[in-house]
Design a protein around this motif. Structure first.
Motif, PDB file in Angstrom:
ATOM      1  N   MET A   1       8.925  -7.385   0.981  1.00  0.00           N
ATOM      2  CA  MET A   1       9.918  -6.605   1.247  1.00  0.00           C
ATOM      3  C   MET A   1      10.426  -6.734   2.776  1.00  0.00           C
ATOM      4  SD  MET A   1      10.769  -2.505   1.345  1.00  0.00           S
ATOM      5  CE  MET A   1      10.966  -2.448  -0.388  1.00  0.00           C
TER       6      MET A   1
ATOM      7  N   GLU B   1       9.463   6.065   0.603  1.00  0.00           N
ATOM      8  CA  GLU B   1      10.787   5.937   1.063  1.00  0.00           C
ATOM      9  C   GLU B   1      10.771   5.774   2.758  1.00  0.00           C
ATOM     10  OE1 GLU B   1      13.579   5.353  -0.305  1.00  0.00           O
ATOM     11  OE2 GLU B   1      12.880   5.473  -2.224  1.00  0.00           O
TER      12      GLU B   1
ATOM     13  N   PRO C   1       4.436  -4.870   0.478  1.00  0.00           N
ATOM     14  CA  PRO C   1       5.334  -4.577   1.791  1.00  0.00           C
ATOM     15  C   PRO C   1       5.626  -5.931   2.389  1.00  0.00           C
ATOM     16  CG  PRO C   1       3.210  -3.259   1.606  1.00  0.00           C
ATOM     17  CD  PRO C   1       3.141  -4.209   0.304  1.00  0.00           C
TER      18      PRO C   1
ATOM     19  N   PHE D   1       2.444   0.898  -3.056  1.00  0.00           N
ATOM     20  CA  PHE D   1       3.714   0.107  -2.706  1.00  0.00           C
ATOM     21  C   PHE D   1       4.287  -0.691  -3.737  1.00  0.00           C
ATOM     22  CE2 PHE D   1       6.736  -2.302  -0.534  1.00  0.00           C
ATOM     23  CZ  PHE D   1       7.582  -1.545   0.407  1.00  0.00           C
TER      24      PHE D   1
ATOM     25  N   PHE E   1       7.689  -0.117  -5.603  1.00  0.00           N
ATOM     26  CA  PHE E   1       9.021  -0.898  -5.460  1.00  0.00           C
ATOM     27  C   PHE E   1       9.180  -2.397  -6.388  1.00  0.00           C
ATOM     28  CE2 PHE E   1       8.950   1.412  -1.397  1.00  0.00           C
ATOM     29  CZ  PHE E   1      10.252   2.010  -1.614  1.00  0.00           C
TER      30      PHE E   1
ATOM     31  N   SER F   1       7.921   4.612   4.275  1.00  0.00           N
ATOM     32  CA  SER F   1       7.398   3.409   4.574  1.00  0.00           C
ATOM     33  C   SER F   1       8.279   2.376   4.471  1.00  0.00           C
ATOM     34  CB  SER F   1       5.971   3.102   3.613  1.00  0.00           C
ATOM     35  OG  SER F   1       6.364   3.048   2.114  1.00  0.00           O
ATOM     36  N   LYS F   2       9.201   2.446   3.437  1.00  0.00           N
ATOM     37  CA  LYS F   2      10.123   1.181   3.536  1.00  0.00           C
ATOM     38  C   LYS F   2      11.111   1.225   4.617  1.00  0.00           C
ATOM     39  CE  LYS F   2      14.494   0.237   0.904  1.00  0.00           C
ATOM     40  NZ  LYS F   2      15.278   0.581  -0.373  1.00  0.00           N
ATOM     41  N   ARG F   3      11.516   2.421   5.156  1.00  0.00           N
ATOM     42  CA  ARG F   3      12.324   2.614   6.429  1.00  0.00           C
ATOM     43  C   ARG F   3      11.531   2.105   7.726  1.00  0.00           C
ATOM     44  NH1 ARG F   3      12.769   5.265  10.973  1.00  0.00           N
ATOM     45  NH2 ARG F   3      10.875   6.487  10.725  1.00  0.00           N
TER      46      ARG F   3
END
Length: 443
Positions: A441, A398, A438, A430, A434, A400-402
């Motif tokens: 995304m 979460e 990355p 990742f 997800f 790393s997504k941010r």
């Protein structure tokens, strides 16, 4: 089919060993590779790994340290060690931690395949149904009952507080080949539950004796190689084990003794359930110096086993996990719940503060809470509904997504910020979490 994890800090060796095993014709489902111990731990926590093949020297985390952590996570994982060194100390430590083989580089292909084949073959013992198991035991086992006087003396040492070296006790021990030198001792007790078999079979008394004998054989097979121990029947369908260390072996600080005892306990429970088809509860004492404390160690394992009444879905209990001293009398259910909630709350706080730390381990979180990794894992999942390491990965993903969506940080910078050693490994985790990479995304 089996899942194998290969760990070596030389990617070329990882790929070569993986290719060799892929074309071997062995019963292998998946082969995973990792270039350091931290990547390997993620696979061990997320995948159903059966066999770990690891190099011994890998920079930040050695193969020995990886073995220790792997055995905390899954004590029944089988291990083959590969090394460029023929150092006896490395080999001795690896074998003490349960390595099934120790191979020297450069690896001989046929030697590796033979070693892997041997390990998988011994993992592939058939699990009988109850009727077949009893029939097989009757046909192939001639029960060699332990000498009754020896069993009686050992049980008296645990229950009657006669551990002092009075002349009559010493003579009886010598006559029955009982060697209790210590000076450090721990006790493990296994309480067999024949009513927990899958088909709810009611066993005759003679069949219970056969199953108890089979369980004692599992104990001996597991401990014979590396432990100084005495195993024997105890009343109430129990098996007791006294483990002892001399000064030299106890002084070896390279292996955490309590973690080792817990590994033994969890492996005993796993194998008895797997091969005999019923549950057991395992109690583990602390380690005390002096044979005069055997009586106290026995009381500790009995108290530890009692906690199965509170935790029916848990089967291995270490006495030191329960803070007996904080209660002046027997704790109430509310007291026990409050104690457990506090452990989980503190673990949660520590994880939130340290989840981005490279090399964070379950053992570290447990040590900060003064409980064993085994009990912390159980409590965390019971109280939160999620596996502890899955929770760590969730926090990392979460965050790393941010960072991907709200900053211009590069992949390697993000992987470092959330605790991963390599960007490639971060990307694998990742995408598994997800479903996209990355970079996808980011787009």
């Amino acid at each position: 089919m089996y899942n194998i994890l290969i760990v070596d800090d030389e990617p070329l060796i990882c790929r070569g060993l993986a290719s060799l095993l892929e074309t071997s014709g062995l019963n292998i489902q998946n082969i995973y590779t990792a270039i350091n111990g931290y990547e390997a731990l993620d696979y061990l926590k997320m995948e159903n790994i059966d066999l770990l093949i690891t190099d011994i020297q890998m920079g930040a985390m050695s193969g020995i340290e990886l073995m220790q952590q792997a055995k905390i996570i899954k004590p029944w994982v089988q291990v083959i060690v590969i090394s460029a060194h023929e150092t006896f100390q490395y080999a001795q430590l690896a074998i003490r931690l349960g390595a099934r083989d120790y191979l020297i580089k450069p690896i001989n292909s046929e030697q590796l395949l033979n070693s892997v084949r041997h390990v998988l073959l011994h993992m592939d013992k058939p699990v009988f149904n109850q009727e077949d198991l009893i029939s097989d035991l009757r046909d192939h086992f001639r029960m060699e009952q332990p000498h009754p006087q020896r069993t009686e003396i050992l049980n008296r040492l645990l229950t009657d507080n006669i551990a002092g070296r009075s002349p009559d006790v010493t003579q009886l021990e010598r006559q029955n080949q009982i060697r209790l030198q210590g000076p450090y001792f721990a006790v493990i007790k296994i309480r067999l539950d024949f009513s927990s078999n899958a088909k709810a079979t009611t066993f005759a008394d003679k069949d219970k004796l056969l199953l108890q004998y089979a369980a004692l054989n599992i104990v001996n097979e597991m401990l014979d190689r590396e432990w100084d121990y005495l195993s024997f029947y105890s009343p109430h369908q129990e098996i007791s084990v006294i483990i002892q260390w001399d000064e030299a072996r106890y002084g070896d600080s390279s292996v955490d003794k309590i973690n080792q005892l817990e590994m033994i306990g969890r492996s005993l429970h796993f194998n008895i359930h797997k091969f005999l088809g019923f549950q057991c509860v395992v109690g583990i004492s602390q380690i005390l110096k002096g044979r005069e404390f055997l009586h106290e160690l026995n009381e500790q394992v009995n108290k530890a086993i009692v906690w199965n009444r509170e935790h029916k879905d848990h089967h291995v209990f270490y006495f030191g996990d329960f803070k007996w001293g904080v209660f002046s009398e027997d704790p109430s259910d509310e007291d026990l719940a409050a104690q457990n909630n506090l452990i989980v709350e503190r673990a949660n706080e520590y994880i939130h503060a340290n989840y981005a730390q490279k090399g964070l381990t379950l053992n570290e979180v447990a040590q900060k809470n003064h409980v064993s990794p085994n009990y912390l894992s159980y409590l965390f999942k019971k109280n939160t509904g999620v596996n502890l390491w899955e929770y760590v990965i969730k926090l990392r993903m979460e965050e790393s997504k941010r960072l991907i969506l709200n900053t211009d940080l590069r992949r390697y910078e993000i992987s470092e910020r959330v605790g991963y050693e390599s960007p490639e490994h971060f990307s694998k985790i990742f995408k598994k979490y997800f479903g996209i990479s990355p970079s996808e995304m980011k787009k």
